[in-house]
Design an enzyme around this catalytic site. Structure first.
Site, short mmCIF file in Angstrom:
data_model
loop_
_atom_site.label_atom_id
_atom_site.label_comp_id
_atom_site.label_asym_id
_atom_site.label_seq_id
_atom_site.Cartn_x
_atom_site.Cartn_y
_atom_site.Cartn_z
N CYS A 1 67.35 8.88 51.49
CA CYS A 1 68.16 7.66 51.46
C CYS A 1 69.56 7.87 50.88
O CYS A 1 70.40 6.98 50.92
CB CYS A 1 67.44 6.55 50.69
SG CYS A 1 67.41 6.82 48.91
N CYS B 1 63.41 3.24 49.43
CA CYS B 1 63.70 4.48 50.15
C CYS B 1 62.59 4.68 51.19
O CYS B 1 61.40 4.60 50.87
CB CYS B 1 63.73 5.63 49.16
SG CYS B 1 63.73 7.25 49.91
N CYS C 1 69.13 11.91 46.98
CA CYS C 1 67.89 11.87 47.75
C CYS C 1 68.15 12.34 49.19
O CYS C 1 69.04 11.79 49.86
CB CYS C 1 67.32 10.44 47.76
SG CYS C 1 65.88 10.28 48.83
N CYS D 1 63.80 9.94 43.16
CA CYS D 1 64.64 8.95 43.80
C CYS D 1 64.12 7.62 43.29
O CYS D 1 62.93 7.33 43.39
CB CYS D 1 64.46 9.05 45.32
SG CYS D 1 65.14 7.63 46.18
N LYS E 1 32.99 42.62 40.30
CA LYS E 1 34.20 42.88 39.51
C LYS E 1 34.81 41.51 39.20
O LYS E 1 35.40 40.86 40.06
CB LYS E 1 35.18 43.74 40.31
CG LYS E 1 36.40 44.13 39.53
CD LYS E 1 37.18 45.19 40.28
CE LYS E 1 38.42 45.66 39.57
NZ LYS E 1 39.19 44.70 38.84
N ASP F 1 37.04 38.56 38.07
CA ASP F 1 38.49 38.46 38.14
C ASP F 1 38.99 37.53 37.05
O ASP F 1 39.28 36.36 37.28
CB ASP F 1 38.88 37.93 39.53
CG ASP F 1 40.33 38.20 39.84
OD1 ASP F 1 40.98 38.93 39.06
OD2 ASP F 1 40.82 37.70 40.86
N LYS G 1 37.63 47.25 45.80
CA LYS G 1 38.40 46.00 45.90
C LYS G 1 38.14 45.31 47.23
O LYS G 1 38.23 45.93 48.28
CB LYS G 1 39.89 46.31 45.80
CG LYS G 1 40.28 47.01 44.50
CD LYS G 1 40.50 46.05 43.39
CE LYS G 1 41.95 45.67 43.34
NZ LYS G 1 42.28 44.91 42.14
N TYR H 1 30.00 43.34 30.12
CA TYR H 1 29.43 44.30 31.06
C TYR H 1 29.50 45.76 30.64
O TYR H 1 29.14 46.63 31.40
CB TYR H 1 30.10 44.13 32.43
CG TYR H 1 31.61 44.05 32.37
CD1 TYR H 1 32.37 45.10 31.90
CD2 TYR H 1 32.27 42.87 32.76
CE1 TYR H 1 33.75 45.03 31.83
CE2 TYR H 1 33.66 42.78 32.70
CZ TYR H 1 34.39 43.87 32.22
OH TYR H 1 35.75 43.80 32.14
S1 IVH Z 1 33.65 48.39 33.55
C1 IVH Z 1 35.43 52.01 31.11
N1 IVH Z 1 32.69 46.36 34.88
O1 IVH Z 1 38.17 45.57 35.96
C2 IVH Z 1 35.08 51.02 32.15
N2 IVH Z 1 35.04 46.42 34.49
O2 IVH Z 1 40.26 48.32 36.25
C3 IVH Z 1 35.06 49.63 31.67
N3 IVH Z 1 36.22 44.44 35.34
O3 IVH Z 1 39.68 46.76 33.07
C4 IVH Z 1 35.18 48.64 32.73
N4 IVH Z 1 34.45 43.41 36.16
O4 IVH Z 1 38.81 44.33 33.04
C5 IVH Z 1 33.80 46.94 34.39
N5 IVH Z 1 31.65 44.61 35.99
C6 IVH Z 1 32.76 45.18 35.50
C7 IVH Z 1 34.03 44.58 35.62
C8 IVH Z 1 35.16 45.24 35.10
C9 IVH Z 1 35.77 43.34 35.96
C10 IVH Z 1 37.65 44.67 35.06
C11 IVH Z 1 37.93 45.22 33.69
C12 IVH Z 1 38.62 46.55 33.95
C13 IVH Z 1 39.10 46.41 35.35
C14 IVH Z 1 39.06 47.73 36.09
#
Ligand code: IVH
Length: 696
Positions: A439, A459, A436, A454, A135, A137, A342, A246
């Site tokens: 001093c 100082c 400061c 400062c 996932k 980020d 998560k 993805y």
């Molecule tokens: S699939 C309809 N795959 O995570 C499903 N999402 O709440 C489409 N994200 O909004 C999402 N990595 O921005 C998918 N490998 C991954 C992902 C991914 C990050 C994000 C994406 C999404 C949120 C999930």
């Protein structure tokens, strides 16, 4: 299709363009464009370049020059067309073809088992095949291609409507401007993905902010999202954003037969995207049967999380069969065929108790928040920098506030935001001091700057910080002196300024408690050895504002002796690469100051090296070669080894990738070694191998 091309032939064709007898234009222009697209893909998508950067640049220039004289010949997907109008007026709001839903979240194995059970019940299947991916980020995007051309790129926005950020998307080199979707029977397609800033590029970006006295960003995600909304596309290009794609959310097929060959499985669609030149997670995904195998894979992946070059905050589990995905459908909020898992949060809430003010070596007054101690990602945090007065205002921070803090990977913890909803009315405004705290002199803030200073150079705080910086590991490296000793010696009146380090009556220490023959001898030796440090360390050690290690190295390459810097005009300084107006002004001001020159002269008399070491006979031996050190070295310090590489013309990389030539392995080398073993082009050296290579 990028993965079944004959690389040898392509390299040869590149050499023909660079030879005395290149193919003729305009007949072969598109061939040259394809060649550049191929190399962009190898570099930015596959992370495995097959020509040098310089060769790529020369090929690019040939195309650019031709297109400049024949503008009617330019195609919208030419590699030169990533550079559009520099400035964007605004980002029009555009509706997504299909709403961008978010995913349901899960936090533990039971959640996943529950979710799988429901999916099996709904589908009537005994076991389901899943595709598990990281996932990512970053910031969500959607891309639309029509008739093989990139048509537009949108931010996620509120899920229904996003901002049209096409010019910025074009600046992301891993996003193809065109792709042969027609070969898969696709006329129009909407693809979803994530824009990221790698950890390495995030560090570069934050370091730059730091050098300018600005507050760093809390995490690469914020940096990526912010970068997509910058209105100057040149700055966007400098950030070196990356994109993973993805998910396919919409397809208008021109040939159902062709599209049918890939559209029955999610993993096949990811492979299709990869083959078309997109960075899809084909190398990061795993297809497994049953939820137990999913859980096992996720557990293994979480351990490796910190080894990745970018941040991930979990994994996404997707039903692999597309017909089954369609059967499962959606709730009003989420698809039923996917779930996010998560990882343990690296965020936590705490309370802001008090603000203390620290004075740095340049006189900058930095507010530091003392917070209720809290665990974030396995580390207890009890104080956190809040940078400057503007930052306090922007984040709307008050004493007593509940705050959200984050520790992203190896980034210094940051406050993400305050939570005004949690206020009781007893919170107090943070009032920045006017004088400061050390001093007592009045503080001063130059116009347009965020930092109060400062200006009293005597100082105590500044003097101490300057000495502490001078002796620090990356500067003159007199580690046995260290912060605690510097403070004590100052209190005892033995050490008042930087030259004083070399004239301290060290024998007097023997009468003090805690200092024996041995520690005094060690200290004497360390101080003595520091006299021979290379010039760039001395330049860095002086603590000139905006002159970090990199700039110090660049400066040291331009001169024979430090005193030559005194003679360089503002303009000459600015001609040096990476030295901008601000940096040049700061260097200039330092060397115009008579006290500073007197100090340097004193250091010279005391025997400190002021010159560039004589060029070593083999100085170019490692030209164009890259090195990385891992594990504990025994025959030298890591910083010394890195210096040796640089002296011989080589470069140090921060991570293992196919761009790495040599990994030098010390004791207890870990994941870097494992990763390097999988990349056959990397040569793995022991410490002894490395030393023999240097001396060969
Ligand atoms: S699939 C309809 N795959 O995570 C499903 N999402 O709440 C489409 N994200 O909004 C999402 N990595 O921005 C998918 N490998 C991954 C992902 C991914 C990050 C994000 C994406 C999404 C949120 C999930």
């Amino acid at each position: 299709m990028y993965n079944n091309k004959d690389v040898k032939k392509i390299i040869e064709s590149g050499m023909r363009w660079l030879s005395n007898n290149p193919p003729s234009m305009p007949a072969h222009t598109e061939e040259l464009r394809d060649l550049l697209r191929f190399h962009e893909n190898r570099y930015y998508v596959a992370n495995d370049p097959v020509i040098s950067d310089a060769e790529y640049d020369r090929l690019y220039k040939i195309l650019e020059k031709f297109e400049q004289t024949h503008p009617q010949n330019i195609t919208s997907d030419s590699p030169t067309q990533r550079v559009g109008a520099a400035l964007i007026k605004d980002f029009p709001k555009v509706k997504h073809l299909v709403p961008m839903l978010s995913l349901e979240n899960s936090y533990n194995a039971e959640d996943l088992v529950d979710w799988d059970r429901k999916a099996r019940e709904l589908s009537g299947m005994e076991i389901i095949e899943y595709c598990v991916e990281p996932k990512f980020d970053g910031a969500g995007i959607s891309l639309v291609y029509i008739s093989d051309l990139l048509n537009r790129g949108l931010t996620r926005g509120d899920g229904e409507t996003g901002d049209d950020i096409t010019p910025n998307i074009k600046r992301i080199k891993s996003v193809p401007l065109s792709a042969h979707f027609s070969e898969y029977g696709i006329e129009q397609i909407e693809i979803r993905g994530e824009v990221l800033l790698s950890k390495a590029n995030f560090k570069i970006y934050n370091d730059k902010l730091g050098e300018e006295g600005l507050a760093p960003l809390a995490n690469p995600r914020n940096a990526a999202a912010g970068s997509l909304r910058i209105k100057d596309t040149r700055i966007v290009a400098e950030r070196n954003l990356e994109a993973f794609l993805y998910h396919i959310s919409y397809v208008l097929a021109s040939d159902d037969n062709k599209y049918g060959r890939v559209s029955d499985a999610h993993s096949k669609l990811l492979q299709m995207l990869w083959d078309l030149g997109f960075r899809s997670p084909v190398h990061e995904m795993k297809v497994v049967k049953g939820i137990e195998a999913v859980i096992k894979h996720i557990e293994g992946f979480e351990i490796k999380r910190d080894d990745l070059g970018y941040e991930i905050d979990g994994m996404v589990v997707k039903v692999n069969s597309i017909p089954l995905q369609e059967k499962l459908g959606m709730t009003s909020h989420h698809p039923r065929w996917a779930i996010a898992f998560k990882f343990k949060a690296r965020q936590a809430t705490s309370k802001l108790i008090e603000v203390q003010y620290q004075v740095g070596r340049t006189g900058a007054v930095t507010p530091v928040a003392k917070i209720e101690p809290v665990q974030v990602g396995g580390v207890t945090i009890s104080s956190i920098s809040i940078h400057n007065e503007d930052y306090i205002r922007e984040k709307d921070l008050k004493l007593g506030d509940t705050i959200l803090i984050e520790r992203a990977g190896d980034v210094i913890p940051q406050i993400v935001k305050s939570i005004p909803d949690a206020r009781t009315g007893k919170e107090k405004k943070i009032i920045f001091p006017t004088h400061c705290p050390v001093c007592g002199d009045e503080l001063y803030k130059p116009e347009g700057e965020a930092v109060w200073r400062c200006t009293n150079i005597n100082c105590k705080a500044q003097v101490l910080e300057r000495i502490i910086h001078f002796v620090s590991k990356d500067a003159m490296d007199i580690r046995s002196l260290g912060q605690a000793n510097v403070e004590k010696f100052y209190e005892w009146g033995m050490l008042k300024d930087i030259p004083g380090i070399y004239t301290m009556p060290l024998d007097d220490l023997l009468t003090r408690e805690g200092y024996g023959e041995k520690s005094v001898t060690n200290l004497r030796q360390a101080i003595e050895q520091s006299k021979q440090q290379p010039l760039h360390r001395l330049i860095y050690a002086l603590g000139i504002r905006y002159v970090g290690e990199t700039t110090a190295k660049t400066l040291a390459q331009k001169v024979e002796s430090i005193f030559e810097l005194e003679g360089l005009s503002l303009q000459q300084l600015q001609e040096i690469e990476d030295v901008g107006e601000k940096v040049a002004a700061s260097i200039n001001a330092f060397f115009r100051n008579a006290d500073n020159i007197a100090m340097l002269k004193k250091l010279e008399r005391l025997g400190i090296n002021m010159k560039v070491a004589e060029k070593i006979a083999h100085s170019g031996q490692f030209e164009g070669k890259t090195f990385l050190f891992t594990g504990t070295l025994h025959q030298m310090k890591r910083s010394e080894a890195e210096e040796m590489v640089e002296k011989h013309g080589g470069k140090i990389l921060s991570g293992v990738s196919s761009k790495l030539n040599y990994l030098v392995v010390g004791e207890e080398a870990g994941s870097k070694l494992e990763k390097a073993r999988k990349i056959s082009s990397i040569k793995i050296l022991s410490e002894t191998d490395f030393l023999s290579l240097i001396h060969s």
